[in-house]
Structure formats: C-alpha cells, structure tokens
Design a protein around this motif. Structure first.
Motif, PDB file in Angstrom:
ATOM      1  N   UNK A 171      55.150  65.620  40.705  1.00 55.80           N
ATOM      2  CA  UNK A 171      54.585  65.568  39.006  1.00 55.80           C
ATOM      3  C   UNK A 171      53.130  65.581  39.550  1.00 55.80           C
ATOM      4  N   UNK A 172      51.805  66.406  39.294  1.00 60.55           N
ATOM      5  CA  UNK A 172      50.645  66.361  40.057  1.00 60.55           C
ATOM      6  C   UNK A 172      49.699  66.553  38.546  1.00 60.55           C
ATOM      7  N   UNK A 173      48.804  65.464  38.162  1.00 61.28           N
ATOM      8  CA  UNK A 173      48.556  65.448  37.446  1.00 61.28           C
ATOM      9  C   UNK A 173      47.373  65.588  36.986  1.00 61.28           C
ATOM     10  N   UNK A 174      46.979  66.357  36.470  1.00 62.86           N
ATOM     11  CA  UNK A 174      45.723  67.469  36.254  1.00 62.86           C
ATOM     12  C   UNK A 174      44.638  66.698  35.732  1.00 62.86           C
ATOM     13  N   UNK A 175      43.626  66.929  35.472  1.00 66.26           N
ATOM     14  CA  UNK A 175      42.651  65.962  34.867  1.00 66.26           C
ATOM     15  C   UNK A 175      41.460  67.133  35.011  1.00 66.26           C
ATOM     16  N   UNK A 176      41.456  68.252  34.020  1.00 67.64           N
ATOM     17  CA  UNK A 176      41.039  68.993  34.053  1.00 67.64           C
ATOM     18  C   UNK A 176      39.292  69.255  32.738  1.00 67.64           C
ATOM     19  N   UNK A 177      39.169  67.955  32.191  1.00 65.74           N
ATOM     20  CA  UNK A 177      37.832  67.485  31.451  1.00 65.74           C
ATOM     21  C   UNK A 177      37.498  65.677  32.389  1.00 65.74           C
ATOM     22  N   UNK A 178      36.441  65.886  32.889  1.00 64.40           N
ATOM     23  CA  UNK A 178      35.773  64.019  32.621  1.00 64.40           C
ATOM     24  C   UNK A 178      34.258  64.151  31.682  1.00 64.40           C
ATOM     25  N   UNK A 210      47.904  68.067  28.380  1.00 62.47           N
ATOM     26  CA  UNK A 210      48.510  66.959  29.265  1.00 62.47           C
ATOM     27  C   UNK A 210      49.353  66.054  29.359  1.00 62.47           C
ATOM     28  N   UNK A 211      50.203  65.657  27.665  1.00 66.86           N
ATOM     29  CA  UNK A 211      51.571  65.559  28.165  1.00 66.86           C
ATOM     30  C   UNK A 211      52.643  66.483  28.769  1.00 66.86           C
ATOM     31  N   UNK A 212      52.151  68.145  28.196  1.00 66.06           N
ATOM     32  CA  UNK A 212      52.774  68.983  28.494  1.00 66.06           C
ATOM     33  C   UNK A 212      52.921  69.823  29.994  1.00 66.06           C
ATOM     34  N   UNK A 213      51.157  69.909  30.809  1.00 65.09           N
ATOM     35  CA  UNK A 213      51.290  69.557  31.909  1.00 65.09           C
ATOM     36  C   UNK A 213      52.502  69.221  32.880  1.00 65.09           C
ATOM     37  N   UNK A 214      52.721  67.838  32.316  1.00 65.24           N
ATOM     38  CA  UNK A 214      53.207  67.069  33.155  1.00 65.24           C
ATOM     39  C   UNK A 214      55.258  67.506  33.191  1.00 65.24           C
ATOM     40  N   UNK A 215      55.195  67.551  31.744  1.00 65.66           N
ATOM     41  CA  UNK A 215      56.433  67.755  31.730  1.00 65.66           C
ATOM     42  C   UNK A 215      56.854  68.823  32.059  1.00 65.66           C
ATOM     43  N   UNK A 216      55.921  69.403  32.394  1.00 67.23           N
ATOM     44  CA  UNK A 216      56.155  71.263  33.148  1.00 67.23           C
ATOM     45  C   UNK A 216      56.638  71.105  34.724  1.00 67.23           C
ATOM     46  N   UNK A 217      55.857  70.259  34.880  1.00 66.15           N
ATOM     47  CA  UNK A 217      56.146  69.780  36.769  1.00 66.15           C
ATOM     48  C   UNK A 217      57.654  69.333  36.658  1.00 66.15           C
ATOM     49  N   UNK A 218      57.907  68.051  35.551  1.00 61.79           N
ATOM     50  CA  UNK A 218      58.975  66.861  35.539  1.00 61.79           C
ATOM     51  C   UNK A 218      60.100  67.604  35.438  1.00 61.79           C
TER      52      UNK A 218
END
Length: 328
Positions: free
Chosen positions: A294-301, A154-162
C-alpha cells in the motif's frame, strides 16, 4: 505560542481563521507534539459546517505527524524526541504545536516520512477497520467482490491497494472517468463512473447477477438505495460517511425484502477507543505500508494559511488521494 486554525461559529470555509494560541505543558496521559504535517479529511468539513456539532470556538483537524516535545505522567509508550503520528479526538491538529491525549498517538517508523504519516493515519486506520473488522456475516475470502464508493478518495485509494493485497476484487465507484482510472491504477478490479452509469446494475453485471457480500459507502444519502441493490442475500452495507448528506430514515422491512440484509454505521473512534486497539491497528497499517503493498498517494499539498482553499477543493470533489497541510 502556536499558529492554529479555529472557527468561532459553524459555516463555510470562510469561517476558518488563523489565530495564535498558547500551548502549555502536558498533563497526566497527555503529550505535547510539534507538527511536521497535518492531514485533511472530509470529517473536518462536517465539524466546520455543524453536521457534527462541537462547542465553539473549535480548533479543527483529526490527524497529523510530528516530533514529541514532552510527555505527561503515565505516558510510557512515547518520549521526547520520538517521531509520531496520530488520528485522534479531540480535534486540534490544524496547528504548529498542541497538547493532546497520548492514547492514540503512535511512534512513527523511521521508514515512513512525516508527510506520509500525516496523510495515512485517519484514512489508513479507517481502511483497516473496514476491510479487517467490518465484515459480512459470511466473511470475506480471496476472490470475493466488494463495492467501495468514492474509490479515488484518500480512504478509497488505500482500500483499493489493501483489498488487492488481500485477494479481494474491489469494484470502485467515482464521479468522473479520470477518477475511475485513478482507482484502477491503484488496484481496483473494476471502476464505475456513477455519473454516467447505474452503478447497481453494473455491479450485478460484473458479478453475474449475484451481487456482493459488502458495500463500503462514505457517500451516504445519494448512494444508499443503490448500495442496497448491490448486495446479495445476507449482505452488509457499511455506511462510514455522509459525503452527500446523511441517510434519511427508512423502513427496516426493506432489509428483509431484499434478502435479510445488514446495515451498520461504524466509526473509527469506536475502534481506537483504547491504547491497545489503536496500536494493534496502527501496527497492521505500518506493516502493509512498509511492505510496499500500500502506497499513500498525496495528491494535494496546501500551506496552513491556505486552509480555506483546501476545504473548498475538498468539498467540490476536486481532490484525489490524500491532502495535507504543510508547516515548513
């Protein structure tokens, strides 16, 4: 009354129980919020297991979004009816309704959905303080390489984009080829499968033998020595999590021998200790999300009732991106 997730003792996911709790009116400095969605984070598993000790019984959860129902005396930045989101102490977000301190609760822009708001606050604010505040002594400039472990989380994918938006070349690590591809798809310049490759050697290869100015490490024990090997002289290792366990004691002389290195153990809650700092960091996060950079990837609900399975999947490294509990 509100349904909430509580533990009566530390242990595995089986300790997570759904209970009914009575929720009263907010006191001075507090708000009452009805949640629309709740975010899951690795810190939740640390609190459940006892790695981060809390008095029992403990209601878990550190981030959520919802609608403010009432505000207590002294709360001026929110009012009843506001859309809001937060990452905050004390725990308690795994619930339909709660009373909590208002200091870290921010008004959620209309352009950001409740699900995104619940998924982004703790992880997004963590990425913000890492990339903007937890900096090597020489600073970071566009074109610099950085290493980010667990880049598909979760933190990583935001950091990749940012990081990409800031002009930085992020070298991400992950434990599978599929997760490495996810990191690349979200803006990582390079991705290393640390289950197949020596990540420190690969980082040196990517950087022409120079190493990087900073490594952001939420894995801890298993990556610590390799992370130090990735650094150039005067480099910084920022350990912000313990996914594989806490880093054991080490000889500080090692830092001198490897080039006058720096090591720090920052936490989000130091950075959001005041209302002013929380709002400033949230404004930065909201702006980069609203811009589309930055897009927020929600991969699990998961439903609130399925919280045990959510914890099992999180600890088994079966998740990517962000995970939320839904309440509707």
């Amino acid at each position: 009354m509100s349904k909430a997730v509580r533990i009566d003792r530390n242990g595995g996911p089986e300790e997570l129980k759904i209970v009914d709790v009575e929720v009263g009116d907010p006191g001075p400095g507090e708000i009452r919020i009805r949640h629309k969605a709740v975010g899951l984070n690795f810190i939740d598993t640390y609190q459940r297991s006892g790695l981060y000790p809390f008095p029992m019984p403990l209601q878990l959860g550190m981030e959520a979004s919802g609608i403010v129902e009432a505000v207590g005396e002294g709360v001026t930045h929110l009012k009843a009816g506001d859309r809001a989101a937060y990452a905050s102490q004390p725990p308690g977000a795994y619930s339909e309704l709660r009373v909590m301190p208002g200091r870290n609760v921010c008004k959620l822009p209309d352009a950001i959905s409740f699900e995104t708001g619940a998924a982004m606050m703790l992880k997004g604010l963590t990425a913000q303080y890492l990339l903007k505040k937890t900096l090597p002594v020489e600073g970071l400039q566009p074109g610099d390489f950085i290493v980010f472990h667990a880049a598909a989380g979760g933190v990583g994918l935001i950091a990749c984009q940012w990081a990409k938006a800031l002009g930085l070349k992020l070298i991400g690590t992950a434990g599978t080829d599929a997760k490495c591809q996810v990191a690349l798809d979200h803006g990582a310049a390079h991705a290393i499968n640390y289950s197949k490759e020596n990540f420190a050697a690969r980082v040196k290869e990517i950087t022409g033998g120079k190493g990087v100015k900073v490594v952001y490490d939420s894995v801890g024990k298993d990556t610590f020595e390799g992370s130090l090997e990735c650094l150039r002289p005067f480099g910084l290792l920022a350990i912000f999590g313990n996914g594989s366990g806490p880093v054991p004691p080490f000889n500080l002389g090692l830092l001198g021998a490897k080039g006058s290195l720096y090591v720090t153990r920052p936490t989000l809650f130091t950075h959001i200790a005041t209302r002013e700092s929380t709002q400033a960091m949230a404004d930065d996060l909201f702006a980069v999300v609203e811009s589309g950079a930055v897009k927020i990837p929600i991969d699990q609900r998961y439903r609130l009732e399925d919280v045990q399975q959510a914890h099992r999947d999180l600890e088994a490294r079966k998740t990517t991106g962000c995970t939320i509990l839904t309440l509707d």
